[in-house]
Enzyme design. Structure first.
Site, PDB file in Angstrom:
ATOM      1  N   GLY A  10      -2.991 -15.612  64.784  1.00 52.38           N
ATOM      2  CA  GLY A  10      -4.050 -16.434  65.057  1.00 52.38           C
ATOM      3  C   GLY A  10      -5.146 -15.679  64.870  1.00 52.38           C
ATOM      4  N   GLY A  11      -6.130 -16.135  63.919  1.00 51.23           N
ATOM      5  CA  GLY A  11      -7.618 -15.342  63.767  1.00 51.23           C
ATOM      6  C   GLY A  11      -8.739 -15.915  64.367  1.00 51.23           C
ATOM      7  N   SER A  35     -22.844 -31.819  69.954  1.00 51.80           N
ATOM      8  CA  SER A  35     -22.599 -30.947  70.808  1.00 51.80           C
ATOM      9  C   SER A  35     -23.407 -31.373  71.996  1.00 51.80           C
ATOM     10  CB  SER A  35     -23.048 -29.422  70.278  1.00 51.80           C
ATOM     11  OG  SER A  35     -23.133 -28.787  71.554  1.00 51.80           O
ATOM     12  N   ARG A  94     -17.968 -32.947  81.260  1.00 53.82           N
ATOM     13  CA  ARG A  94     -17.635 -33.818  80.494  1.00 53.82           C
ATOM     14  C   ARG A  94     -16.744 -34.959  80.748  1.00 53.82           C
ATOM     15  NH1 ARG A  94     -16.901 -28.822  76.029  1.00 53.82           N
ATOM     16  NH2 ARG A  94     -19.046 -28.712  75.789  1.00 53.82           N
ATOM     17  N   HIS A 118     -11.210 -33.393  72.603  1.00 50.66           N
ATOM     18  CA  HIS A 118     -11.860 -32.190  72.206  1.00 50.66           C
ATOM     19  C   HIS A 118     -10.964 -30.952  72.447  1.00 50.66           C
ATOM     20  CE1 HIS A 118     -15.515 -29.833  71.314  1.00 50.66           C
ATOM     21  NE2 HIS A 118     -15.429 -29.386  72.725  1.00 50.66           N
ATOM     22  N   ARG A 130     -12.920 -28.204  81.487  1.00 50.34           N
ATOM     23  CA  ARG A 130     -13.738 -27.009  81.064  1.00 50.34           C
ATOM     24  C   ARG A 130     -15.272 -27.165  81.015  1.00 50.34           C
ATOM     25  NH1 ARG A 130     -15.783 -25.208  76.115  1.00 50.34           N
ATOM     26  NH2 ARG A 130     -14.893 -26.867  74.841  1.00 50.34           N
ATOM     27  N   SER A 136     -15.495 -21.809  76.821  1.00 49.20           N
ATOM     28  CA  SER A 136     -14.516 -21.458  75.965  1.00 49.20           C
ATOM     29  C   SER A 136     -14.532 -20.363  75.212  1.00 49.20           C
ATOM     30  CB  SER A 136     -14.227 -22.717  75.195  1.00 49.20           C
ATOM     31  OG  SER A 136     -12.956 -22.390  74.223  1.00 49.20           O
ATOM     32  N   LEU A 137     -15.754 -20.050  74.442  1.00 53.15           N
ATOM     33  CA  LEU A 137     -16.113 -19.075  73.642  1.00 53.15           C
ATOM     34  C   LEU A 137     -15.866 -17.720  74.537  1.00 53.15           C
ATOM     35  CD1 LEU A 137     -18.825 -20.398  71.388  1.00 53.15           C
ATOM     36  CD2 LEU A 137     -16.280 -20.348  70.949  1.00 53.15           C
TER      37      LEU A 137
HETATM   38  C1  LIG Z   1     -16.401 -29.091  67.593  1.00 50.91           C
HETATM   39  C2  LIG Z   1     -16.098 -28.173  68.487  1.00 50.91           C
HETATM   40  C3  LIG Z   1     -17.327 -27.548  69.316  1.00 50.91           C
HETATM   41  C4  LIG Z   1     -17.141 -26.462  70.024  1.00 50.91           C
HETATM   42  N1  LIG Z   1     -18.092 -25.993  70.822  1.00 50.91           N
HETATM   43  C5  LIG Z   1     -18.096 -25.046  71.735  1.00 50.91           C
HETATM   44  C6  LIG Z   1     -18.960 -24.258  72.236  1.00 50.91           C
HETATM   45  O1  LIG Z   1     -20.195 -24.597  72.175  1.00 50.91           O
HETATM   46  N2  LIG Z   1     -18.816 -23.711  73.255  1.00 50.91           N
HETATM   47  C7  LIG Z   1     -17.672 -23.261  73.583  1.00 50.91           C
HETATM   48  O2  LIG Z   1     -17.398 -22.071  74.560  1.00 50.91           O
HETATM   49  N3  LIG Z   1     -16.576 -23.897  73.242  1.00 50.91           N
HETATM   50  C8  LIG Z   1     -16.542 -24.593  72.106  1.00 50.91           C
HETATM   51  N4  LIG Z   1     -15.457 -25.287  71.654  1.00 50.91           N
HETATM   52  C9  LIG Z   1     -14.153 -24.899  71.901  1.00 50.91           C
HETATM   53  C10 LIG Z   1     -13.831 -23.619  71.096  1.00 50.91           C
HETATM   54  O3  LIG Z   1     -14.469 -23.834  69.999  1.00 50.91           O
HETATM   55  C11 LIG Z   1     -12.634 -23.404  70.842  1.00 50.91           C
HETATM   56  O4  LIG Z   1     -11.743 -23.396  72.142  1.00 50.91           O
HETATM   57  C12 LIG Z   1     -12.150 -21.908  70.557  1.00 50.91           C
HETATM   58  O5  LIG Z   1     -13.131 -21.527  69.299  1.00 50.91           O
HETATM   59  C13 LIG Z   1     -10.651 -21.738  70.146  1.00 50.91           C
HETATM   60  O6  LIG Z   1     -10.590 -20.445  69.675  1.00 50.91           O
HETATM   61  P1  LIG Z   1      -9.183 -19.757  69.444  1.00 50.91           P
HETATM   62  O7  LIG Z   1      -9.526 -18.295  69.091  1.00 50.91           O
HETATM   63  O8  LIG Z   1      -8.328 -19.987  70.661  1.00 50.91           O
HETATM   64  O9  LIG Z   1      -8.617 -20.665  68.366  1.00 50.91           O
HETATM   65  P2  LIG Z   1      -8.938 -20.928  66.857  1.00 50.91           P
HETATM   66  O10 LIG Z   1     -10.252 -20.486  66.602  1.00 50.91           O
HETATM   67  O11 LIG Z   1      -8.675 -22.375  66.714  1.00 50.91           O
HETATM   68  O12 LIG Z   1      -8.154 -20.149  66.094  1.00 50.91           O
HETATM   69  C14 LIG Z   1      -6.706 -20.280  65.715  1.00 50.91           C
HETATM   70  C15 LIG Z   1      -6.209 -19.316  64.861  1.00 50.91           C
HETATM   71  O13 LIG Z   1      -4.723 -19.592  64.909  1.00 50.91           O
HETATM   72  C16 LIG Z   1      -4.328 -19.605  63.605  1.00 50.91           C
HETATM   73  N5  LIG Z   1      -3.098 -20.386  63.656  1.00 50.91           N
HETATM   74  C17 LIG Z   1      -2.862 -21.740  64.496  1.00 50.91           C
HETATM   75  N6  LIG Z   1      -1.483 -21.959  64.285  1.00 50.91           N
HETATM   76  C18 LIG Z   1      -0.742 -20.824  63.411  1.00 50.91           C
HETATM   77  C19 LIG Z   1       0.520 -20.800  62.955  1.00 50.91           C
HETATM   78  N7  LIG Z   1       1.466 -21.561  63.396  1.00 50.91           N
HETATM   79  N8  LIG Z   1       0.769 -19.745  62.545  1.00 50.91           N
HETATM   80  C20 LIG Z   1      -0.278 -18.665  62.109  1.00 50.91           C
HETATM   81  N9  LIG Z   1      -1.528 -18.972  62.586  1.00 50.91           N
HETATM   82  C21 LIG Z   1      -1.845 -19.832  63.288  1.00 50.91           C
HETATM   83  C22 LIG Z   1      -5.217 -20.474  62.703  1.00 50.91           C
HETATM   84  O14 LIG Z   1      -5.215 -20.097  61.561  1.00 50.91           O
HETATM   85  C23 LIG Z   1      -6.441 -19.786  63.497  1.00 50.91           C
HETATM   86  O15 LIG Z   1      -6.743 -18.590  62.741  1.00 50.91           O
HETATM   87  C24 LIG Z   1     -15.672 -26.246  70.688  1.00 50.91           C
HETATM   88  C25 LIG Z   1     -14.825 -26.932  69.914  1.00 50.91           C
HETATM   89  C26 LIG Z   1     -14.826 -27.690  69.033  1.00 50.91           C
HETATM   90  C27 LIG Z   1     -13.616 -28.605  68.639  1.00 50.91           C
END
Ligand SMILES: Cc1cc2nc3c(=O)[nH]c(=O)nc-3n(C[C@H](O)[C@H](O)[C@H](O)COP(=O)(O)OP(=O)(O)OC[C@H]3O[C@@H](n4cnc5c(N)ncnc54)[C@H](O)[C@@H]3O)c2cc1C
Ligand code: SF4
Ligand code: FES
Lengths: 253, 594
Positions: free
Chosen positions: B10-11, B250, B297, B364, B399, B404-405
């Site tokens: 996951g990236g 947002s 929310r 969401h 949340r 989350s970020l």
């Molecule tokens: C529209 C939207 C707006 C948001 N706005 C905010 C905000 O303003 N502030 C805030 O704090 N949070 C916000 N959030 C929440 C936040 O964006 C996410 O919770 C956060 O970005 C998740 O990051 P992550 O690194 O956990 O996963 P992700 O960024 O989802 O990355 C997952 C990674 O895993 C990889 N992956 C998945 N499954 C597999 C697999 N089986 N094999 C290999 N690779 C895989 C994908 O390719 C990807 O690289 C928002 C969410 C959404 C949907």
């Protein structure tokens, strides 16, 4: 505008290619129209029922997508001959039959899916990053004047979609021109107070084989960019810097 | 000394941060991702990232950020780790700032902060309305730098299928599939960090990106990695309805002064702008005078549902309310909200500067996720770590916006060094493990592919998926009723039975997206049951989990973490106490100051 009865159907033609070295062919699909349909929805409809308009079963169309809101850069393709993002291409704004093809400047993986690794490699070449010492706590970053932020922010919205390379006459099989997106990133990092410290390295990397010198100023890129990035400004600036640096060497200030 | 090796799957923000930390420790790291990491879902985050920097002289503090987070999460989060996150948040902002994120600035050149839901302070740093994109790019650039120095090896376009777990129950690597050649391979590692993001796809349509299927989490669960608090699903109050995706509008739109309203007369046919103030019902401001449009929310979502389904005040009888920013000066909108208003205009062809937007709640975010311990992101299986949205630690029952970020970056930053330490201390590394362990796992996965490719059934995977999404959205989101949850579970089991009769419309061996989707679908069905059963069991209302038959929070019986375990093919739920050592639980109310 098609009239109401026409709207019940969407006619889509897709250029199919089952693998990189296989020659392509076209297939046509008739889909049911719905409000706010975009090209990704069309491709999903085909996946759910992969049957051509003359009733032949076929395979679902391969394509890249992720965010569906034009911010991940995955879904660039040629739609009615134009390089654009499929997720934001609304069916009601397109002439039918809608012709969908893969980008031509990148190797086709399958159908509409292409390999844009070249762009990521170019980002490596020009060192498109701020070289920080480490992630341990070193206190706040440098102050940035709001006007630098206002200039830099639009550049930092590049989604590496490749549309600007697709439309550029200088990008072709014989020329490894890196493309407007990359030079625009050089400009972004060279404008940042820390990034500036390594500006010359980036400029040097932006020159030479496939470098800024090859820009022929066709200005197609700026029109094709879905994020409205001022690419011609970036090109002009990097071009200027490159000239300075090649004329006066690393001493140029 | 032996050189340990780490894999990150996951990236997104969490995975990239973990990768950077491992590379910095001088340990080689393999980074796997379905999409090129720069295209990960984190780019969708719009509003911003929280840290109590108190840069507006409001008296904000880490203690207040901590309290808002715990209170907003209805006291379900284990408190020590949340506290550490809030303490680390200002440093995380500094780090991102040093990496060159184009955060919005004040005239003095300092970072600007906006207000988000569930707080009274300006605590959210932002880069226009595309903060997630900017943060992800900053980390992506640092990873690219380590990659060019040979410290990181990327496997993009590869999907994780399963963990390689040896006879003693220790994870020794992963099994993955190249999405072009469809080749199944195993990769050895001493520790694996999972950062595979959200699970939106089990609800069919959501605000999430396409690859957010939770398939990796589910595969791990089925291999014995516990999953916690699955029933806590955040439904965001304001999204743009759409057939392919529910695009988020947002919270920052409300943070910058956006107001939610409906005409008092549901039959009012006048264009919204011509409806006089006195004939508008600003229901959030009226019902929650203290927080107004910026209630958390879950509260805003339920209020909108009440307006539409109980008060029958939805716009033109439809499931929609107005989110209005037309009164905000255009210059402010352009500077602070351009990215999101652009989305509305682009996908609906209506200009939100002049016309109030029509929005409705959408699935969401998952607060639940892979169970991890309270110290260093380790899961229940030795050698497996998790960070980001795919784990459960930081947000309790709900949340807060922009938290989350920060939790992704904090969690990723913890997981990296923890995995390195674990790997370095191993008595015997992965190199000592018999190759048959790897061979067996590979064979198991190849056989699954073969079964799917050759199956001659009658079921289309996309159809099953759509039905799953409909069931989950109808019964397992905003309002939960036990009878319906039971029905949902039995329907999901029906879908599982139908899954065995699947028929792939593509049986080729090159870049077969249908095959990959079918594999994900099988995992989605299992995870959907974990969410549904967790909801069924929990007879109370807490944060995002709302049961009208049990409308109150019930600390005596339910101040507990749900821990799901997979044994003998069955989902078992157990419960464990929540660490409330820092802030004693108190009632959560947003209609008055807390
Ligand atoms: C529209 C939207 C707006 C948001 N706005 C905010 C905000 O303003 N502030 C805030 O704090 N949070 C916000 N959030 C929440 C936040 O964006 C996410 O919770 C956060 O970005 C998740 O990051 P992550 O690194 O956990 O996963 P992700 O960024 O989802 O990355 C997952 C990674 O895993 C990889 N992956 C998945 N499954 C597999 C697999 N089986 N094999 C290999 N690779 C895989 C994908 O390719 C990807 O690289 C928002 C969410 C959404 C949907
Ligand atoms: S500059 Fe524009 S067109 Fe070029 S890759 Fe970036 S977003 Fe795409
Ligand atoms: S799917 Fe992300 S840009 Fe279209």
């Amino acid at each position: 505008m098609p009239n109401k009865t026409d709207k019940k159907e969407v006619l889509v033609k897709v250029k199919r290619q089952s693998a990189p070295k296989v020659s392509p062919h076209w297939e046509e699909f008739r889909l049911q129209w719905r409000p706010y349909m975009n090209v990704i929805i069309c491709l999903r409809d085909i996946s759910e029922n992969p049957v051509t308009s003359d009733g032949r079963p076929t395979t679902p169309v391969s394509y890249d997508s992720n965010c569906l809101e034009e911010v991940c850069g995955s879904c660039a393709m040629l739609i009615n001959g134009k390089a654009r993002m499929a997720c934001s291409a609304l069916v009601d704004q397109l002439d039918q039959p809608i012709r969908i093809e893969p980008l031509t400047k990148f190797p086709v993986v399958r159908d509409l899916s292409v390999d844009r690794q070249f762009m990521f490699e170019s980002l490596k070449r020009v060192k498109a990053w701020i070289p920080i010492d480490g992630t341990y706590d070193l206190g706040e970053g440098p102050r940035v004047p709001p006007e630098i932020q206002e200039k830099g922010y639009p550049l930092s919205r590049c989604i590496t979609c490749g549309n600007c390379l697709e439309v550029c006459p200088q990008v072709n099989e014989h020329n490894p021109f890196m493309g407007a997106a990359i030079f625009s990133q050089v400009r972004l990092f060279n404008m940042h107070p820390t990034g500036k410290m390594h500006a010359k390295e980036r400029i040097a990397a932006a020159m030479g084989n496939g470098g800024i010198e090859d820009c022929a100023n066709a200005q197609n890129c700026v029109v094709a960019c879905p994020k409205g990035i001022p690419l011609t400004e970036s090109l002009a600036e990097i071009n200027r810097e490159a000239w300075k640096q090649s004329l006066f060497g690393w001493l140029a200030g | 000394m032996r050189q340990p090796k780490i894999i990150v799957v996951g990236g997104g923000l969490a995975g990239l941060m973990a990768t950077i930390r491992v590379a910095e420790a001088g340990v080689p790291v393999d980074l796997f991702s379905i999409v090129p990491v720069k295209r990960s879902h984190s780019v969708c985050a719009q509003g911003g990232i929280n840290a109590a920097k108190n840069q507006k002289g409001e008296g904000d503090s880490i203690a207040k950020h901590f309290d808002d987070t715990i209170y907003g999460g209805d006291f379900l989060a284990n408190q020590p780790l949340v506290k550490r996150m809030c303490e680390a948040a200002p440093g995380i902002i500094d780090l991102l700032d040093r990496m060159g994120v184009m955060f919005n600035r004040t005239p003095e050149g300092l970072l600007d902060y906006r207000r988000f839901g569930g707080t009274l302070y300006h605590r959210t740093a932002f880069a226009g309305a595309t903060t997630g994109q900017q943060l992800l790019y900053a980390l992506d650039e640092q990873v690219r730098r380590h990659e060019s120095e040979g410290k990181v090896q990327k496997y993009e376009g590869a999907t994780f299928l399963s963990a390689v777990i040896d006879d003693s129950g220790v994870c020794r690597g992963i099994c993955s599939m190249d999405l072009r050649s469809m080749e199944v391979t195993t990769h050895a590692a001493d520790a694996v960090i999972f950062a595979t993001g959200g699970i939106g796809a089990i609800f069919g349509r959501s605000t999430n990106s396409v690859v957010c299927t939770g398939s990796a989490q589910s595969a791990l669960f089925q291999q014995g990695v516990d999953y916690a608090n699955g029933e806590f699903i955040q439904v965001h109050p304001t999204a743009i309805p759409g057939e392919d995706k529910l695009r988020l509008m947002s919270e920052s739109a409300r943070g910058e002064g956006g107001r939610v309203w409906v005409p008092k007369n549901p039959n009012d046919q006048r264009p919204p702008r011509t409806i006089p103030e006195g004939e508008r019902f600003y229901f959030l401001e009226e019902w929650y005078p203290k927080y107004g449009n910026l209630v958390p929310r879950d509260i805003a979502t339920r209020a909108i549902h009440r307006i539409v389904y109980q008060e029958h005040l939805g716009l033109h009888g439809k499931a929609a309310v107005y989110l209005d920013v037309t009164h905000i000066p255009r210059e402010t909108l352009d500077r602070k909200l351009e990215g999101i208003l652009e989305i509305y205009e682009k996908f609906l062809g209506v200009d939100p500067h002049v016309e109030p937007m029509q929005v409705f709640p959408a699935m969401h975010y998952t607060m639940g996720g892979i169970w991890i311990n309270g110290q260093d992101q380790a899961t229940s299986v030795p050698g497996i770590y998790a960070a980001g949205e795919c784990e459960y630690q930081y947000h309790g029952a709900n949340r807060l916006g922009a938290n989350s970020l920060v939790s992704c970056i904090f969690g990723g930053g913890l997981a990296g060094p923890a995995a390195v330490k674990y790997a370095a201390n191993l008595q015997t590394g992965t190199e000592a493990v018999s190759s048959t362990v790897f061979e067996n796992e590979k064979k198991r996965q190849q056989e699954k592919n073969q079964m799917l490719i050759s199956n001659q059934g009658s079921e289309n995977p996309i159809t099953i998926w759509r039905e799953l999404g409909d069931i989950m959205t109808e019964h397992v989101t905003v309002t939960r009723i036990n009878k319906n949850l039971e029905l949902a579970d039995s329907k999901i089991r029906d879908l599982q039975a139908r899954y065995h009769k699947i028929n792939l419309s593509d049986r080729t061996k090159w870049s077969n997206q249908t095959l990959n989707f079918a594999r994900e679908l099988e995992n989605m069905l299992v995870l959907a049951r974990v969410v549904t059963l967790g909801a069924l069991q929990r007879n109370e209302s807490r944060g995002a989990h709302y049961k009208p038959d049990f409308p109150e929070r019930d600390d005596a019986n339910w101040l507990k973490t749900t821990r799901a375990r997979f044994s003998d093919g069955e989902i078992q739920l157990t419960y464990e106490p929540v660490d409330i050592s820092q802030i004693p639980p108190r009632p959560r109310r947003y209609d008055a100051a807390k």
